[in-house]
Design a protein around this motif. Structure first.
Motif, PDB file in Angstrom:
ATOM      1  N   ARG A 166       0.834  -1.214   0.000  1.00 28.64           N
ATOM      2  CA  ARG A 166       0.000   0.000   0.000  1.00 28.64           C
ATOM      3  C   ARG A 166       0.868   1.264   0.000  1.00 28.64           C
ATOM      4  NH1 ARG A 166      -3.302  -3.173   3.506  1.00 28.64           N
ATOM      5  NH2 ARG A 166      -5.400  -3.474   2.645  1.00 28.64           N
ATOM      6  N   ARG A 220      -9.410  -6.242  -3.743  1.00 26.79           N
ATOM      7  CA  ARG A 220     -10.627  -5.433  -3.867  1.00 26.79           C
ATOM      8  C   ARG A 220     -10.394  -4.005  -3.384  1.00 26.79           C
ATOM      9  NH1 ARG A 220     -14.770  -8.786  -1.336  1.00 26.79           N
ATOM     10  NH2 ARG A 220     -13.616  -8.234   0.533  1.00 26.79           N
ATOM     11  N   ASP A 221      -9.619  -3.855  -2.318  1.00 26.98           N
ATOM     12  CA  ASP A 221      -9.446  -2.532  -1.702  1.00 26.98           C
ATOM     13  C   ASP A 221      -8.321  -1.712  -2.320  1.00 26.98           C
ATOM     14  OD1 ASP A 221     -11.460  -3.276   0.030  1.00 26.98           O
ATOM     15  OD2 ASP A 221     -10.088  -3.831   1.659  1.00 26.98           O
ATOM     16  N   ALA A 222      -7.250  -2.370  -2.765  1.00 28.98           N
ATOM     17  CA  ALA A 222      -6.030  -1.644  -3.110  1.00 28.98           C
ATOM     18  C   ALA A 222      -5.710  -1.605  -4.598  1.00 28.98           C
ATOM     19  CB  ALA A 222      -4.839  -2.248  -2.356  1.00 28.98           C
ATOM     20  N   GLY A 249      -9.512  -9.621  -0.357  1.00 33.54           N
ATOM     21  CA  GLY A 249      -9.856  -8.353   0.271  1.00 33.54           C
ATOM     22  C   GLY A 249      -8.881  -7.263  -0.100  1.00 33.54           C
TER      23      GLY A 249
END
Length: 246
Positions: free
Chosen positions: A183, A203-205, A200
């Motif tokens: 990240r 999907r988020d990053a 997850g």
């Protein structure tokens, strides 16, 4: 955004086993592309082909528009520009963390020893491992070892970073600290391709998610579209199976 890396019609077989069946994919400057798919779908082989650890059978891999698979090019020069981090750390057990990181820059990069060492120490501090520079791999947790492996790749100042299932060998509680490094690198504009089972995180990053199945890109798109309304039946079946087990 300018295209940094482009894969055109890449195929790869090991004997009679066709692992990549014609991959077409591009990565823009500063983009994080996550590769998802079952084990054996071709994700790791694709990354190894991009890094030139495996020769392609057919197709082209372009870095800034130049075909890096051309036989006249020295693969060692290309690998300076494309870093690869493996799932199994691959640290030398007889060297401390700092010396593991310094090994390649000392041999490959032209520069004063003091400057190379200063830059490596700065990377350790940046990723929270300053106090661990003198520790040997068996004195570090799995998450710390993987962060050292990422620092080792970054010490070569790559233009593109390839990450191959970098959390799959870690205990669940250590996964987050390694993904936090990714990240941070994304926020700093590093161009990355990450093969992962961490849905997850994808999907988020990710900027874009690509689903591979049997050596082909079945579907790709923004995470919201891929996870909420995938178009292809094979993508839906894979995600249902994986997310049901998470």
């Amino acid at each position: 955004m300018a295209v940094k890396l482009q894969i055109k019609g890449v195929t790869k077989s090991f004997g009679a086993n066709a692992v990549l069946g014609g991959i077409d994919l591009s990565v823009a400057e500063g983009e994080l592309v996550c590769l998802i798919g079952a084990s054996g779908s071709g994700k790791s082989t694709l990354l190894r082909c991009i890094n030139l650890l495996e020769p392609v059978d057919d197709g082209e891999i372009l870095l800034d528009g130049e075909d890096i698979t051309a036989p006249e090019l020295d693969p060692r020069l290309i690998r300076r520009r494309i870093g690869l981090v493996f799932q199994s750390f691959n640290l030398f057990p007889h060297m401390n963390a700092l010396d593991n990181v310094l090994l390649a820059p000392r041999r490959v990069l032209k520069g004063a020893e003091a400057k190379i060492r200063q830059e490596a120490e700065a990377l350790f501090e940046r990723f929270g491992l300053g106090p661990k520079m003198g520790h040997f791999p068996d004195q570090l947790s799995g998450g710390q070892q993987q962060r050292v492996a990422i620092i080792r790749a970054l010490a070569m100042k790559p233009e593109v970073l390839l990450l191959d299932e970098i959390t799959s060998a870690l205990d669940p509680e250590l996964v987050g600290e390694v993904l936090d490094v990714v990240r941070k690198l994304k926020a700093e504009g590093m161009t990355m391709m990450l093969a992962t089972h961490e849905m997850g995180f994808a999907r988020d990053a990710a900027d874009r998610v690509c689903f591979l199945d049997r050596g082909r890109v079945v579907e790709e798109g923004p995470p919201a579209q891929m996870f909420q309304s995938p178009r292809e039946a094979r993508t839906r079946a894979f995600l249902q199976r994986v997310l049901a087990g998470s």
